[in-house]
Every structure is written in C-alpha cells, then in structure tokens.
Write an enzyme that holds these catalytic residues in place. Structure first.
Site, short mmCIF file in Angstrom:
data_model
loop_
_atom_site.label_atom_id
_atom_site.label_comp_id
_atom_site.label_asym_id
_atom_site.label_seq_id
_atom_site.Cartn_x
_atom_site.Cartn_y
_atom_site.Cartn_z
CG ASP A 1 -1.97 1.01 1.26
OD1 ASP A 1 -2.34 1.52 0.19
OD2 ASP A 1 -2.46 1.33 2.38
CD GLU B 1 -0.23 5.27 -4.05
OE1 GLU B 1 0.15 5.61 -2.92
OE2 GLU B 1 -0.87 4.24 -4.29
CG ASP C 1 -8.52 4.35 0.05
OD1 ASP C 1 -8.28 3.12 0.05
OD2 ASP C 1 -7.80 5.18 0.63
O1 MIG Z 1 -4.00 6.15 4.46
O2 MIG Z 1 -3.78 0.89 5.65
O3 MIG Z 1 -6.04 2.10 0.26
O4 MIG Z 1 -7.00 -0.10 1.67
O5 MIG Z 1 -7.02 0.08 4.48
C1 MIG Z 1 -4.78 5.00 4.34
C2 MIG Z 1 -4.96 1.62 5.78
C3 MIG Z 1 -3.90 3.79 4.20
C4 MIG Z 1 -5.09 2.98 2.25
C5 MIG Z 1 -5.55 1.76 1.53
C6 MIG Z 1 -6.58 1.05 2.35
C7 MIG Z 1 -6.02 0.70 3.70
C8 MIG Z 1 -5.54 1.96 4.41
N1 MIG Z 1 -4.56 2.66 3.58
#
Ligand code: MIG
Length: 720
Positions: free
Chosen positions: A316, A319, A434
């Site tokens: 996650d 980017e 999201d």
């Molecule tokens: O700033 O890890 O897209 O699936 O649950 C949010 C917490 C960070 C973004 C991800 C989401 C995940 C969440 N993350």
C-alpha cells in the site's frame, strides 16, 4: 489457437528515455519523420502532439482511471496519487497505464513509455481533438496499427508481456477491513466463516498488526507468536496477507531504520541526506526501490516473513503517498500562523486568508514540490523522483517478489499492489484503492475492471462493498454478485465503518451472500482455466462487448462483462432494481443459474433479476465448467466436474488445469468437442509433470429447445 496478425508496431524514441522495464520485446526505432501525428512539438521540457477525434470515434484504455469505458470527453493525468475520494472529476488515481486505443475509421493503439507525468486530454478541451502532453523531452512512443481492437490489444500484450500467473487460491474470496486489531479478532472472523458455511481463502492484516505502523515489525501485544498464528490459520486453509507500506520510520534502535541507514538504501534529498517525510509511522525515509541494493535489502526483509509462512503481501501507499514533508508542513503552519496572528490581534484579514488557513494542513499532502525534492540511484544513473514517479510502486513490488524468490523460486507468489505502472501486470495483482460504498462506484468498479483488462491487468479488483462509508445490504449483495467474476474478490472497508462481513446484515442477506460465494467457488474450474488461457492467448480475461462484437449497440454497452470465452455477466448496478436491459449480441444465449435456464434470441431484452438473482449467460456453442464448491482452494483437486454447454452446432471447450502453486505451469488440457451431435473428450498432459485428478465429467448439454441431455464421461486412466 488463434493466429496473431503480423506486428505493425512502430517505436519512436525521443532523447534518451529512462528504461522503465515496461516492455519485453525489442523494437527497432523508427525515423522520427515517420511519426504519425503532424503537430509534434518538443519544447520547454514538454513533448506534445494531438490528433483528431472524429464523430463516433471511441477511445479506450488508460487502465485504472475514473470515468467511463469510452474515455472520450475527459482529461486524464498519469501521475500516481493517493486520493481517497474518487469523485468523477478527478484526473488521476494510484496507477499509470499510458496506453490508449482509438477505434474509428482508422484504428490504432498508442503507448507512451514514460514514467513521469503525462496528460491525455481526450476531447475535453475540444471535442474533436485529442491532446497528449508528456512532461519530458525523453520518452518512447509506440504506435500500434491494427484492424480491430483485438488485433491492437494482442500486439500490445506481446509488447508488454504475459499477465501474471497467480496461485490458484488467489481466485478464492478474501475478507479484509482496516483493521482487524488483534489475532483473536481474526480468529473470530475465521470462525464466523466456518460457522456460517462461507468459503474463504485469505484474511488481510491491515496496518495495526505492526508495532506503531513500523514496517517489518509486529505488535506483540495484539499479535503474539505470529509464526504459530500463521500456522494455525494455514491449517484452517486461510492465508494471512499482511500489508507493507514503504516508509521506514526514523527512529533510533529500530532495526530496519538503523540497517537501512548503514546500508545506505534510502532516497536522498538535494543535500545527499535521506529524504524525510511523514507517513503512517511518522517521519520516515523511503527505500530507493530503483536501486538494486535497496531492492535486495527489502527482499531480505520480506523473505523473513515468507519464512514464517506468509504467502502473500499487500503493498500500500506506494505511489508513494506523503502526508507531509518538513517543508510542506512548515509552509502550512506559516499560513496558519499568519492567519492566527491577524485573527488574535484584531488585524483585518480577508476571507481568502481564512480559506487558505483552512486548507493549509491538507494541502501539505502529496505535494509535487516534495516529489521533485528527492533522488534515486539507479543503474541508469541518478535521477530525480519526479521524472520516474510512476515507477516507485512497481519497483517496490519487484523487491517484494524477490523476497519470495529468495525463499522458494519454484512457487508462485501473491502480491496485491495499489500503485502500478505498465509491466506490473506480469508480477502482481492490483486493487483500485479507496472507493466508496456508493452505487456509482459499483458501476465504476465494473468499468475499471474492463479498462484494466484491456491494458493487461487481468488480475485486478476493487474493494467489494466499497471502502469509504457504510454499505447497505442491497449494495453489498449486488457488489458481491459482480465479485463472482472479478479475479480479485476481496471485501474491504475503512476504519470506523459499519461491519461489512457477510453475516452482519441479517439472515436473509447472509443466505444470499452464501449462495454467491458458493457460486464463485463452484465456478473456479472455469474461471481459472479461462484466466490461464487468456494470459497465453493475449485476449483479456474480462472484456467489454465491443471486443468480441462489432454491432452498433455492442459498441456502446459499458455495463456487461464477457468472462472468458463462454460466459457473460450483466451485473445489476442500480439501487432497487428488479431487472435490467441486457444486450445479447449476434447469437443465442442461455441464461443460466443453478435454479433456472432460459434461451434468448439475439437482441435487447429486459430481464428480471430479484435481489438474490444475477444475470449470467452462456454463449451459443460454448461451455462452462463447475465443481462442488470447496471451503477454500488450498490443496484443491476436484475429482469430478460438471460441464454445462449450450450447443446448437459444433463446439469445442478447453479446460486448463495445473497444480495452482508452482511456477512451472505444467498443466493438462481436457478438450470437449461436439461435432454433428457426437461428443468426444480427450485429455493432454504435458510430460506428465502434472496429472489431473478429474475422474468423472458430468456433461449437461442444452439444445435449442431449452432441454438438456446428460452424459457421464469417465476419464481414461491411461493418458495421451
Ligand atoms: O492512508 O492501511 O487504500 O486499503 O485500508 C490509508 C490503511 C492507508 C489505504 C488503503 C486502504 C487501507 C488503508 N490505507
């Protein structure tokens, strides 16, 4: 197998582009005079060109971008960004897939292999013009000529490589939420799946499993004895999928920080110090995934988790997302302070100052200035992050995959990434970030899946049920129904939202959701076989109608999904709907469910679908394959399968099977042929490295009268 048309691909090279690794084929570089668009310009660090859009031209592609399947009429920006509010006007999301196809009098594909910012204005500023702006003088532009969409996509897939072969269990259902706070909570979730007779293959571990969000640590209090827990879940057939965020917290005595500094693997700022910005754990450094040593370092750390029995990761924030940098926060605070000073001292202020102060803190997030302020040490030299921004997550996934290889390179891995660039489809799955529990996002999920498949990302999916907000039972049911054909089928939701597990909405909903999950598991032989064959034939696993059909209506239908070669789904995507119009192109279709079947003539039909019904159709002269739904796909080896066909003439079906775990992809193919009403079944197994366990095929073949004939085929024990 389908024959490929001769490649009509041209590469135009400008300057000395960074080699992104997106392509797997080497193309000769064409002379720039032959560039197909006349008004090419290269100035002020920008390469731009445009081409006309005629009435009726359709533009497809761009993978994960918001908006409709036909991209025309909107502006899109390839510059990966963590934006958690997916409203229609947004120009960019987490991924960059700068590949488009124009379908018109003259059709072509265009792939811009450049990992920095690219803007596609596809008839937004001027309906009759497409404008492309690349923020560099260095890039590779591939021009793909073709007679039709299939021809262009096949060329593109040959260029960028075969989509990822996931382990079979990845086709199972996954349950997730931000976050299951403790191992006990995860046990309870697993218990509920068992208690309610719901199949499941994996449960995610979101950021709270870590010690204060520090990557490669475990919160011992909430997840004591992780190796035992992994083993315990494994025995229940459930994989745990921990999240990995790239940022490494700046903190003395935190081993990954100390070691990272010692090994010098972090991205550096202008002054040569590790670049620092705040993300979940606090101020952090960012591993320089474009540097082979940093990748090795990361791989070493992921391998440690793989050795504990972890079979998949979820990457996650890659980017990368930046909450704020020291600089962007100082700027924000200065704006706040100046407002505060005026306000507290009775100095006149304008409302603009108030608005600026109001937005100051949030605008410190993901600032372009921050992305321009750090560097990578790559094998191609030192490069500013901004220039290769869109490659960061892909490189992170490569490093993660390397962690698996270190432990056992014969096994397939599972990685689910948020960020991606062209090429990542060869290594990992992506999800679309999201979204929200909105009906609009169910429709968006459908269109993204189709667009992603056209760009080679076959194994993708959205948060089923929606991430932000609270889902209703009806929306969850309709979303789970679409999940049946989505390669990634994962229910996930945000911190603090209403519980979204299947049993949280009462018995009636639970019963419907159980049937949906069982259907998914019943369809595994078909879905897996078609997926694996889609990979090698370079034909997307999921396709919009216009991929296979050329009639006028098929060109405009954006809400039906062709799934492999035989099946079509017309998902219900509107609230309170009790049916929908379905376009059935070219031939007859057999509406199929376990409860009823009905033959439809080609054309447009309004077809009812109660809340517990989904609309699936088997194409004339084709087959699907099913089994008894398993509890999970660990050690999945069906001994008998059912094959359902709708056959009015001649038909052939290939069922691909392999062991679902090894990289060798040794497989068997069962061929079922109907010629002049005569059925033949044969099995081919390559080198006997994999032998099918199927002993019995229950064939059910529907004919024109809507009635079926039944036949049981016992598979020969002597093969070949
Ligand atoms: O700033 O890890 O897209 O699936 O649950 C949010 C917490 C960070 C973004 C991800 C989401 C995940 C969440 N993350």
């Amino acid at each position: 197998m389908r024959k490929l048309l001769k490649s009509k691909m041209s590469l135009f090279r400008f300057g000395q582009p960074f080699n992104t690794g997106a392509t797997v084929k080497i193309c000769n570089v064409e002379k720039s005079e032959r560039f197909p668009f006349k008004n090419l310009s290269q100035k002020e660090n920008t390469t731009s060109f445009s081409f006309p859009l005629n009435d009726g031209d359709i533009v497809l592609g761009l993978g994960e971008m918001l908006g409709s399947l036909n991209r025309r009429g909107k502006k899109y920006r390839c510059y990966a960004t963590d934006d958690c509010l997916h409203t229609p006007e947004k120009e960019s999301l987490y991924a960059s897939h700068p590949f488009i196809v124009l379908l018109g009098k003259k059709s072509f594909g265009l792939f811009i292999d450049f990992p920095g910012e690219i803007v596609f204005d596809l008839g937004f500023s001027d309906h009759a013009t497409a404008q492309v702006k690349i923020s560099s003088l260095h890039c590779d532009i591939y021009f793909l000529q073709g007679n039709n969409l299939k021809d262009i996509i096949q060329q593109y897939l040959q260029l960028v490589g075969t989509p990822w072969a996931p382990p079979l269990w990845a086709f199972g259902y996954q349950q997730s939420r931000w976050s299951y706070p403790t191992a006990d909570k995860i046990r309870e979730v697993a218990d509920c799946f068992a208690k309610h007779d719901l199949p499941i293959d994996a449960i995610s571990m979101d950021i709270d499993y870590m010690d204060n969000f520090k990557v490669f640590t475990i919160c011992e209090k909430n997840f004591p004895r992780l190796p035992d827990f992994i083993e315990e879940m494994k025995l229940r057939g459930i994989k745990l999928i921990p999240i990995l965020d790239p940022g490494v917290k700046v903190e003395k005595n935190y081993p990954q920080y100390e070691d990272g500094i010692a090994k010098d693997i972090f991205c550096k700022d202008e002054t040569g110090h590790p670049f620092k910005a705040a993300i979940w754990p606090g101020l952090s450094h960012f591993p320089d995934f474009l540097n082979p040593q940093a990748r090795e370092w990361w791989a070493h750390n992921t391998a440690a988790l793989v050795k504990l029995g972890i079979r998949g990761f979820w990457t996650d924030m890659n980017e990368p997302a930046i909450f704020f940098s020291e600089k962007s926060m100082q700027d924000a605070l200065a704006t706040l302070n100046s407002f505060q000073e005026k306000y507290s001292n009775g100095v006149p202020y304008s409302l603009w100052e108030y608005f600026n102060a109001r937005g100051a803190i949030s605008s410190a997030t993901n600032q372009a200035e921050d992305f321009k302020s750090f560097y990578h040490e790559t094998t191609q030299g030192k490069i500013n992050h901004h220039e290769i921004h869109n490659l960061y997550g892909t490189a992170m996934v490569e490093a993660t995959a390397r962690g698996f290889q270190k432990v056992d390179s014969t096994l397939r891995h599972y990685i689910l990434s948020r960020n991606s660039y062209v090429g990542l489809h060869r290594t990992a799955a992506i999800w679309t970030g999201d979204n929200a529990s909105w009906w609009e996002h169910l429709e968006q999920n459908l269109q993204m899946l189709l667009s992603l498949n056209l760009c080679g990302f076959f194994f993708a999916g959205a948060d089923v049920g929606g991430f932000n907000g609270n889902v209703s039972a009806e929306l969850l049911i309709r979303w789970m129904q679409m999940g049946v054909v989505s390669p990634l089928f994962r229910n996930h939701t945000v911190l603090g939202s209403r519980n979204q597990e299947p049993w949280e909405f009462g018995d009636k909903t639970l019963k419907i959701l159980r049937t949906i999950l069982k259907l998914r598991y019943a369809l595994i032989p078909y879905l897996y076989s078609e997926y694996m064959q889609a990979r090698t034939s370079s034909i997307p696993f999921l396709r919009p109608l216009l991929f296979d059909y050329t009639d006028k209506i098929s060109k405009t239908v954006e809400d039906q999904i062709l799934v492999g070669g035989s099946l079509m789904m017309a998902p219900i995507i509107k609230a309170n709907a009790t049916g929908r119009f379905v376009h059935l192109p070219k031939h007859r279709w057999l509406q199929w469910s376990e409860k009823k079947t009905k033959i439809f003539a080609p054309g447009s039909h309004y077809i009812p679908a109660k809340l517990d019904e989904m609309l699936l159709f088997i194409k004339e002269n084709s087959f699907i394959a099913l089994t008894k739904p398993a509890k999970n796909l660990e050690n999945y080896k069906p001994k008998s399968i059912s094959v359902i066909g709708f056959v009015t003439g001649n038909a052939t079906f290939y069922l691909y099977e392999d062991d679902g775990v090894s990289n060798s992809l040794a497989h068997s193919i069962i061929t079922i042929k109907v010629r002049k009403k005569k059925i033949t079944v044969r099995i081919d197994q390559n080198n006997h490295e994999f032998s099918s366990a199927i002993k019995k095929i229950d064939l059910r073949i529907y004919g024109l009268d809507g009635k079926f004939t039944r036949e049981t085929v016992n598979m020969p024990t002597n093969i070949d």
